[in-house]
Design a protein around this motif. Structure first.
Motif, PDB file in Angstrom:
ATOM      1  N   GLU A 715      67.831  69.003  61.542  1.00 47.38           N
ATOM      2  CA  GLU A 715      66.492  68.843  61.949  1.00 47.38           C
ATOM      3  C   GLU A 715      65.695  69.709  61.078  1.00 47.38           C
ATOM      4  O   GLU A 715      64.563  69.433  60.663  1.00 47.38           O
ATOM      5  CB  GLU A 715      66.143  69.713  63.401  1.00 47.38           C
ATOM      6  CG  GLU A 715      66.247  68.780  64.516  1.00 47.38           C
ATOM      7  CD  GLU A 715      66.315  69.575  65.843  1.00 47.38           C
ATOM      8  OE1 GLU A 715      67.122  69.415  66.910  1.00 47.38           O
ATOM      9  OE2 GLU A 715      65.403  70.369  65.874  1.00 47.38           O
ATOM     10  N   VAL A 716      66.026  70.852  60.514  1.00 49.53           N
ATOM     11  CA  VAL A 716      65.237  71.669  59.736  1.00 49.53           C
ATOM     12  C   VAL A 716      64.928  70.992  58.304  1.00 49.53           C
ATOM     13  O   VAL A 716      63.787  70.816  57.870  1.00 49.53           O
ATOM     14  CB  VAL A 716      66.020  72.932  59.448  1.00 49.53           C
ATOM     15  CG1 VAL A 716      65.401  73.889  58.309  1.00 49.53           C
ATOM     16  CG2 VAL A 716      66.164  73.981  60.771  1.00 49.53           C
ATOM     17  N   LEU A 717      66.179  70.161  57.799  1.00 49.88           N
ATOM     18  CA  LEU A 717      66.214  69.590  56.634  1.00 49.88           C
ATOM     19  C   LEU A 717      65.007  68.374  56.806  1.00 49.88           C
ATOM     20  O   LEU A 717      64.194  68.418  55.836  1.00 49.88           O
ATOM     21  CB  LEU A 717      67.500  69.232  56.229  1.00 49.88           C
ATOM     22  CG  LEU A 717      68.337  70.206  55.777  1.00 49.88           C
ATOM     23  CD1 LEU A 717      69.734  69.737  55.494  1.00 49.88           C
ATOM     24  CD2 LEU A 717      67.753  70.811  54.382  1.00 49.88           C
ATOM     25  N   SER A 718      65.172  67.772  57.865  1.00 46.63           N
ATOM     26  CA  SER A 718      64.397  66.539  57.796  1.00 46.63           C
ATOM     27  C   SER A 718      62.854  66.765  58.242  1.00 46.63           C
ATOM     28  O   SER A 718      62.057  66.124  57.668  1.00 46.63           O
ATOM     29  CB  SER A 718      64.850  65.665  58.992  1.00 46.63           C
ATOM     30  OG  SER A 718      65.648  66.016  59.687  1.00 46.63           O
ATOM     31  N   GLY A 719      62.814  68.059  58.891  1.00 45.07           N
ATOM     32  CA  GLY A 719      61.360  68.519  59.007  1.00 45.07           C
ATOM     33  C   GLY A 719      60.753  69.251  58.007  1.00 45.07           C
ATOM     34  O   GLY A 719      59.425  69.433  58.043  1.00 45.07           O
ATOM     35  N   CYS A 720      61.410  69.512  56.880  1.00 45.58           N
ATOM     36  CA  CYS A 720      60.703  70.396  55.991  1.00 45.58           C
ATOM     37  C   CYS A 720      59.788  69.620  55.216  1.00 45.58           C
ATOM     38  O   CYS A 720      60.154  68.444  55.021  1.00 45.58           O
ATOM     39  CB  CYS A 720      61.857  71.085  55.256  1.00 45.58           C
ATOM     40  SG  CYS A 720      61.104  72.265  53.917  1.00 45.58           S
ATOM     41  N   GLY A 721      58.775  70.127  55.011  1.00 41.99           N
ATOM     42  CA  GLY A 721      57.703  69.305  54.298  1.00 41.99           C
ATOM     43  C   GLY A 721      57.951  68.821  52.789  1.00 41.99           C
ATOM     44  O   GLY A 721      57.230  68.166  52.097  1.00 41.99           O
ATOM     45  N   CYS A 722      59.112  69.609  52.147  1.00 45.87           N
ATOM     46  CA  CYS A 722      59.146  69.573  50.938  1.00 45.87           C
ATOM     47  C   CYS A 722      59.930  68.277  50.559  1.00 45.87           C
ATOM     48  O   CYS A 722      60.285  67.423  51.308  1.00 45.87           O
ATOM     49  CB  CYS A 722      60.337  70.570  50.373  1.00 45.87           C
ATOM     50  SG  CYS A 722      61.810  70.548  51.005  1.00 45.87           S
ATOM     51  N   GLU A 723      59.851  67.774  49.147  1.00 50.40           N
ATOM     52  CA  GLU A 723      60.205  66.431  48.882  1.00 50.40           C
ATOM     53  C   GLU A 723      61.877  66.426  48.926  1.00 50.40           C
ATOM     54  O   GLU A 723      62.467  65.675  49.347  1.00 50.40           O
ATOM     55  CB  GLU A 723      59.789  65.763  47.909  1.00 50.40           C
ATOM     56  CG  GLU A 723      58.335  65.365  47.889  1.00 50.40           C
ATOM     57  CD  GLU A 723      57.249  65.269  46.684  1.00 50.40           C
ATOM     58  OE1 GLU A 723      58.075  64.812  45.703  1.00 50.40           O
ATOM     59  OE2 GLU A 723      56.275  65.460  46.917  1.00 50.40           O
ATOM     60  N   ASN A 724      62.295  67.344  47.688  1.00 47.10           N
ATOM     61  CA  ASN A 724      63.816  67.494  47.370  1.00 47.10           C
ATOM     62  C   ASN A 724      64.445  68.722  47.852  1.00 47.10           C
ATOM     63  O   ASN A 724      65.618  68.935  46.955  1.00 47.10           O
ATOM     64  CB  ASN A 724      63.779  66.933  45.792  1.00 47.10           C
ATOM     65  CG  ASN A 724      63.385  65.736  45.671  1.00 47.10           C
ATOM     66  OD1 ASN A 724      63.735  64.738  46.218  1.00 47.10           O
ATOM     67  ND2 ASN A 724      62.534  65.537  44.439  1.00 47.10           N
ATOM     68  N   GLY A 725      63.882  69.420  48.538  1.00 46.87           N
ATOM     69  CA  GLY A 725      64.606  70.606  48.948  1.00 46.87           C
ATOM     70  C   GLY A 725      63.830  71.873  48.241  1.00 46.87           C
ATOM     71  O   GLY A 725      63.237  71.838  47.193  1.00 46.87           O
ATOM     72  N   CYS A 726      63.820  72.856  48.856  1.00 44.69           N
ATOM     73  CA  CYS A 726      62.788  74.090  48.598  1.00 44.69           C
ATOM     74  C   CYS A 726      63.666  75.198  48.973  1.00 44.69           C
ATOM     75  O   CYS A 726      64.388  75.380  49.707  1.00 44.69           O
ATOM     76  CB  CYS A 726      61.424  73.982  49.039  1.00 44.69           C
ATOM     77  SG  CYS A 726      61.283  74.013  50.830  1.00 44.69           S
TER      78      CYS A 726
END
Lengths: 771, 442
Positions: A715-726
């Motif tokens: 959830e955290v990963l898919s919910g994070c606004g970044c594109e390729n990881g931040c």
């Protein structure tokens, strides 16, 4: 404008609403009443009536009834719902019935005990019967102590004083221990982790002493809302307890607003300062004369915000000011004056650290703004509870800071509305902690053969202590023979009293700015390391490893340091293990060995390597407990060893951020490491281990959660606004790979069901502003 | 989990942890002392140990520690009795005086509410497993001394192991109850609370010494605190009683000796511990006799420090005439550092009880010497001259002198800011009074 108009104004302002991640309106609630339980003395009922109390709220009625039936009770109620009555009534009632009755009140802090005593005094003044209530702590004058030991009906103290000042001298407290009928433990949710594990042992000792003197006290505990109040209380007191968690206190309409400051640098994921956003939001309320409390996380930001807000209301400098700060370090007299000013309405706004979170009486304000997530959901509710008058609308507003946990929380407001995810965890049988208290207990009273002390490992420990010439076994008893006072060597607030102190030597007057645990110190406090503290850079000039002191000086440089930490983890013992095809989970004892060999200087923004230096520090060993999860198959999307490494690194980072939420601990209380191929499991494995030697119970809880934890990570990963990881999601992996986020999601797919996470919040009461 | 507990415990020991401070105290220093040295006491009147019912299973026979195994309702312990005959002395103190009338009229210096009667007294000294206090420190040896027919009887009660504590404490309590005044050395803060705590733990009914516990330590401090480097019993014994022990063991070694004894039950150094405790009891008795003699006849043959101490105690008890005598005798022993204190006490006493006029001479004497740095006599003189004699110029002269002193010593406490301000204020007032008098006359 009044508060309702202001709420409407906020709601219709798209510039603000754009940043609101959740808004929940809690409708007003009528009070639910219950009868005065039978068994209360008539003179006590008269006093209540004189104080305007003609009926009890349902939770009070229920709790008091259970206490009168002789049960241990845990009362879970929000801030200011009249919980003190739940214990004061039965205790005073017991003393009125029999003047020999004694009660012990435990509060986690001194300030809180003082406050409770003055409240109790007000009630006792109206009674004809002289009931003596005293605080007994480090500040109690020596001359007064004897009288308190002899004559105090209610002794108010803190766990530390009970541990080292009262119990080792129990023969001076015969009157108290012979007649101890009630033990009141307030804020029991704050006794978790290391502190809680110590307290559980302190109470094991208390119960032993009471048994010796022939008393069997009942426990009355109060807790903030957590997932397992009954379980936590029962583990702490070592006995069964009845739970009272249906609140009967009335409340007005309440708006719960979650606010995430806008992103100002998309690439780096940097958001606008939560401090400035808090200032702007608070200003709207204060300008309209609405009483507001602002909570911040540091003393420094208290001062900064007070300064900002004084400008907003055009306050003149000086103590008659309508905007005040409140934090530890203020004099008691000054605090009383502020508390009174708030109750009387003379003070319009107060900026506080969590010092005002606990039960100190400041009346009810209209608005509470939390500048930054307070660290636990329970604390958030306690802070939010500061706002809310019965007949009036109130607002609680949380402004997220940029740190990963804040960002996770602000995107998941449902945590506040569903049942609490926070487990108060303790491990009273942590060997280090248990051993300390077995010594203290043996000093207090000899152990007898067959005693258990609530654990199955007592006998071997006693035998060990005899080998060490601390105890002597004869006639079926274990006697203390060492020339020591063991309680003095045990601090309840840490497992191993081995923290490093960080000393700022920038100015001639040195001051301690922080502490760090022994196992993190080599990595973060080696010489030449850049240490960040409240946004200021310091360089470590000298690390005195033997004395556990790091001397730092303020610097202004454009790089940070990253120490190369070689961690080896060896599994010593598996307590429980389970395979389910795609993944395995286990928990058990591990030995973690860490060695720092060198460090790199890395330039901000560009992440250029500016050079390196050697670190010469001894290898450290930590024996603790860990939970670990394995991948039985590597998903097809992972093409290389590097991919696997980056994917696991990303997951490890996310887990490190979200696990503390469920463990109700500080992020530094756990460590996450990954093995591409673990020497023990021979598979890709992620380990999460306790920072505290011996472990504090986190691994068992993580074992129980297992896939739930990884679902949350997804959830955290898919919910994070970044594109390729931040940095806010996959962390350092974002620096070494361009598709870290995708890799991390792929590897998660390897152990989770392939179906995408259901949108949990859909259809929920939370109104999400449309974008 | 238990299986590898042992290894965990060992691992814990190797990593530095708090609470692991069982420092190896004096390991190796407790080599068994064989032989019977230290057992014979040349002043010992004879060992009339009363035979109690002997315990056949005794882990220790009477030849080895010199005591007998006694049994009470709850078990056995070891008791040893020693008598110091009245014909003997301890140091320079003849024990004969224990029966003497020197204790009549002693309430004022003991600060108890009654006179001591020798047969009421019980001397108590304990040997313990440590100095830490709290409920985990144990008194394993209790020595009690009391006045018998032939001399000072020292009864020692020893628990050879922890299972003998209860019967031992019961016997101790029984003996204590036969007496009405407890005498200890530093027992108010150490021995008695500790023993009381052990009695509570053992279920022995408590004994309350209400106004009946005489701690000799503060009495000794009042007499010699200013003269001796410290007031421990061993210092007093050497310096005051002129007694020198041979083969005594230092008190700091005692907890370790007992720990070894628990393991081996070999008498070894335990005999020396018993001897040490016995001597301590005898020393207390001798010290009390010495106090009684000093206070009984304060005016004869005392050194300056004693005279000063006795004088102060007399003054506190409102025995003014005797106090004066003591102070004057002390002053007579000039030159001596205590003489100045005595002069000061005498002057204040005279002022208080005989009037300021009488004290003037003494103040003048104190202030008179060239190079004296004493300002208080000057102030006292100024007060008298100003308020009683109305001799303003005389008072002003004294004040001026005091101001000069205060300026000269302005960096020590003699010249404290407050004192200087007071003096200047006095000068101001005197000048004002003189001006007004001039106006009246003029």
């Amino acid at each position: 404008m009044n508060i309702d108009q202001l709420v409407d104004q906020i709601r219709s302002n798209p510039a603000v609403m754009e940043n609101v991640t959740g808004w929940k309106e809690i409708p007003p609630r009528e009070a639910a009443y219950g009868p005065f339980p039978r068994g209360l003395q008539p003179e006590l009922l008269d006093v209540l009536k004189k104080r305007g109390i003609h009926q009890l709220y349902s939770h009070q009625s229920r709790a008091i009834d259970l206490v009168l039936q002789g049960k241990n009770v845990v009362v879970v109620t929000p801030t200011a719902s009249g919980k003190t009555l739940c214990y004061n009534l039965p205790v005073v009632n017991g003393i009125l019935q029999n003047d020999d009755t004694r009660a012990l009140y435990l509060f986690p802090t001194k300030a809180l005990s003082q406050d409770q005593v003055s409240e109790l005094h007000e009630m006792l003044e109206l009674l004809d019967h002289p009931i003596k209530t005293y605080t007994y702590d480090g500040d109690t004058p020596v001359g007064a102590r004897k009288a308190i030991r002899q004559a105090g009906h209610i002794v108010v103290t803190n766990p530390d004083m009970l541990h080292s000042g009262i119990m080792p001298h129990h023969t001076k407290w015969v009157k108290l221990f012979e007649n101890l009928k009630y033990v009141v433990i307030d804020e029991i949710h704050s006794y978790r982790g290391v502190f809680g594990s110590h307290i559980a042992n302190v109470l094991r000792r208390l119960n032993r002493i009471c048994r010796f003197y022939g008393s069997h006290p009942q426990y009355i505990c109060c807790s903030a809302t957590i997932a397992n109040p009954k379980e936590l209380a029962e583990r702490i007191i070592g006995q069964e307890a009845e739970l009272v968690d249906v609140n009967g206190a009335p409340s007005g309409r309440k708006h719960l607003i979650f606010y995430n400051p806008p992103i100002v640098n998309r690439q780096l994921g940097i958001r606008r300062s939560s401090l400035l956003e808090t200032r702007n939001l608070a200003a709207d309320f204060l300008k309209n004369g609405i009483q507001t409390i602002v909570f911040t996380r540091s003393r420094l930001s208290v001062e900064v915000l007070v300064m900002y807000l004084k400008r907003v209301v055009r306050d003149k400098p000086g103590s008659s000011s309508r905007i005040r700060g409140y934090r530890s370090g203020y004099l008691p007299k000054e605090r009383r004056e502020i508390e009174h000013g708030l109750r009387a309405g003379r003070i319009l706004g107060v900026v506080s650290t969590n010092a005002l979170e606990l039960g100190i009486d400041i009346g009810k304000l209209q608005v509470c703004i939390m500048c930054g997530y307070p660290g636990t959901i329970a604390s958030s509710w306690q802070q939010a509870g500061r706002a809310g008058r019965r007949s009036d609308t109130s607002v609680a507003l949380m402004v997220a800071s940029g740190n990963p946990l804040d960002q996770y929380i602000i995107r998941h407001p449902e945590f506040f509305l569903e049942s609490s995810p926070e487990y108060g965890l303790i491990n009273p049988d942590n060997l280090y902690i248990l051993m300390s208290h077995i010594k203290c207990a043996a000093f207090e009273l000899p152990f007898e053969d067959g005693e258990t002390f609530g654990t199955d490992t007592l006998d071997p420990i006693l035998a060990y202590l005899e080998e060490e010439k601390v105890l002597h076994h004869v006639g079926g008893r274990w006697h203390w023979v060492a020339d020591q006072f063991p309680a003095n060597a045990v601090s309840l607030r840490s497992a191993a009293d081995e923290n490093f102190v960080i000393i700022d030597i920038t100015k001639p007057k040195r001051r301690v700015i922080g502490e760090m645990d022994r196992f993190s110190a080599p990595q973060l406090l080696h010489e030449e390391a850049i240490y960040l503290h409240e946004g200021t850079q310091y360089q470590v000039e000298k690390l005195d490893f033997a004395e556990k002191k790091a001397y730092v000086r303020k610097v202004d440089v454009d790089y940070y340091t990253d120490a190369n930490l070689a961690v080896t983890l060896k599994v010593l013992d598996v307590f429980q293990s389970e395979e389910d095809g795609r993944t395995g989970r286990s928990y058990g004892d591990v030995m973690v060995t860490s060695l720092v060999t060198m460090f790199k200087k890395i330039k901000f923004d560009t992440h250029e390597n500016l050079g390196w230096g050697p670190v010469r520090l001894p290898e450290l060993e930590l024996q603790t407990t860990a939970y670990w999860a394995t991948w039985n198959e590597i998903p097809a999307g992972i093409k290389s060893q590097d991919d696997l490494q980056n994917a696991l690194m990303g997951i490890a980072n996310v887990l490190g951020q979200i696990a503390p939420l469920y463990l109700m601990c500080d992020p530094s209380d756990i460590h996450v490491i990954y093995h591409v191929k673990s020497p023990f499991t021979k598979k890709p494995t992620i380990y999460i281990y306790d920072s505290c030697p011996g472990g504090i119970g986190f691994s068992k809880r993580l074992y129980e959660m297992h896939l739930e934890l990884f679902r949350r990570a997804r959830e955290v990963l898919s919910g994070c606004g970044c594109e390729n990881g931040c940095p806010a999601c996959i962390g350092p992996a974002a620096e070494v790979t361009t598709n870290g986020k995708a890799l991390a999601l792929t590897i998660l797919g390897g152990i989770l069901d392939d179906s995408q996470p259901e949108e949990q919040t859909e259809g929920h009461e939370i109104q999400r502003p449309s974008r | 989990m238990i299986a590898n507990l042992k290894s965990k415990l060992r691992a814990m020991k190797s990593s530095a942890l708090p609470g692991k401070s069982e420092a190896v105290r004096g390991a190796g220093t407790t080599a068994r002392g064989a032989g019977a040295e230290g057992m014979s006491n040349p002043e010992q009147g004879g060992n009339s140990g009363k035979e109690c019912s002997p315990d056949p299973e005794s882990r220790l026979d009477r030849d080895r520690l010199g005591g007998t195994v006694a049994s009470g309702p709850d078990g056995v312990f070891v008791r040893k009795q020693t008598i110091y005959g009245y014909e003997e002395s301890y140091g320079r103190i003849p024990l004969y005086d224990l029966q003497n009338a020197v204790f009549t009229d002693s309430f004022w210096w003991t600060r108890l509410d009654r006179d001591l009667c020798p047969k009421d007294l019980v001397f108590l000294d304990t040997e313990t497993t440590g100095l830490a206090g709290g409920s985990g420190t144990v008194a394993f040896l209790v020595g009690l001394g009391y006045v018998g027919e032939k001399g000072l009887v020292v009864d020692q009660y020893l628990m050879r192991d922890f299972d003998e504590e209860v019967p031992m404490l019961q016997a101790v309590a029984d003996q204590l109850r036969r007496h009405s005044i407890l005498v200890t050395f530093n027992g108010k803060s150490f021995d008695w609370p500790l023993l009381e705590s052990r009695m509570i733990l053992s279920g022995v009914p408590p004994i309350h010494w209400v106004n009946a516990h005489l701690d000799l330590l503060p009495v000794a401090r009042r007499l010699w605190g200013a003269r001796l480097p410290d007031c421990t019993l061993s210092t007093l014994e050497k310096e005051i009683l002129s007694q020198h022990r041979t083969d005594d063991i230092p008190g700091s070694m005692i907890p370790d000796i007992y720990l070894d004894f628990l393991k081996s039950h070999a008498p070894g150094k335990m005999r020396q511990v018993l001897q040490h405790n016995e001597w301590d009891i005898a020393a207390m008795a001798a010290l009390l006799v010495h106090f009684a003699v000093l206070y009984h006849d304060p005016e004869t043959d005392r050194d300056a420090c004693e005279l000063l101490g006795i004088g102060k105690e007399l003054e506190r008890a409102h025995r003014i005439r005797q106090a004066e005598v003591c102070y004057r005798k002390c002053i007579g022993l000039s030159p001596h550092p205590f003489v100045l204190h005595a002069k000061k006490r005498l002057a204040y006493l005279t002022k208080r009880y005989r009037g300021p006029q009488e004290a003037m001479e003494l103040w003048a004497d104190l202030a008179g010497k060239e190079g004296s740095s004493l300002y208080f006599p000057l102030i006292e003189m100024a007060k008298f001259l100003e308020h009683q004699e109305k001799d303003f110029p005389g008072a002003l002269e004294c004040t001026e002198k005091a101001i000069r002193l205060a300026n000269r010593f302005s960096d020590s406490d003699i010249g404290s800011k407050r004192l200087q301000a007071e003096l200047l204020h006095r000068r101001q007032r005197l000048m004002e009074k003189m001006r007004r008098r001039m106006e009246q006359w003029g």
